[in-house]
Design a protein around this motif. Sequence first.
Motif, PDB file in Angstrom:
ATOM      1  N   LEU A  51      33.449  -6.215  54.211  1.00  0.00           N
ATOM      2  CA  LEU A  51      32.026  -6.293  53.211  1.00  0.00           C
ATOM      3  C   LEU A  51      32.017  -6.012  51.819  1.00  0.00           C
ATOM      4  CD1 LEU A  51      29.041  -7.626  53.037  1.00  0.00           C
ATOM      5  CD2 LEU A  51      28.446  -5.828  54.634  1.00  0.00           C
ATOM      6  N   TYR A  88      32.622 -12.110  52.353  1.00  0.00           N
ATOM      7  CA  TYR A  88      31.292 -11.513  51.764  1.00  0.00           C
ATOM      8  C   TYR A  88      31.620 -10.512  50.625  1.00  0.00           C
ATOM      9  CZ  TYR A  88      27.598 -12.643  55.121  1.00  0.00           C
ATOM     10  OH  TYR A  88      26.372 -13.786  55.127  1.00  0.00           O
ATOM     11  N   PHE A  95      23.140 -10.076  50.383  1.00  0.00           N
ATOM     12  CA  PHE A  95      23.565  -9.134  51.277  1.00  0.00           C
ATOM     13  C   PHE A  95      22.322  -9.769  51.928  1.00  0.00           C
ATOM     14  CE2 PHE A  95      24.655  -6.709  54.720  1.00  0.00           C
ATOM     15  CZ  PHE A  95      25.699  -7.473  55.332  1.00  0.00           C
TER      16      PHE A  95
END
Length: 128
Positions: A51, A88, A95
């Motif tokens: 992430l 991501y 997000f």
Amino acid sequence: MPTFTVDQQKAIDVEGSNIIVSAGAGSGKTAVLSERVLRKLRANVPINKLLILTFTNEAANEMKERIRKKIGEEKTLVSQLDLLDSAYITTFDSFSLSMVRKYHYLLNVSRNISILDASIVNIKKKEF
């Protein structure tokens, strides 16, 4: 390979925890985070399992392109290119919105929630 400061190298190398890199414009945040991602990929962590959040769409796009270029330069990582577009690498706002949409029923909000443009917010403020 670029030369990093002691603090930058620490941000690249630290293991066992999440990190936040906070620094002023032009200080090398994107280069540091890109290098950190490459280190993770070399350790067999797939890009789509990371992430990577930034504050602006421009920074997220720049990060993705830097990572794409670096992956392309290392033959052992080329398979990661197929996963890059599903990774991501986005903004905090985007997000967060995806999480709210995914778990809307737990938050008791509509799944059709969206981010309002700042210019519209300013117009609405002036109406009151």
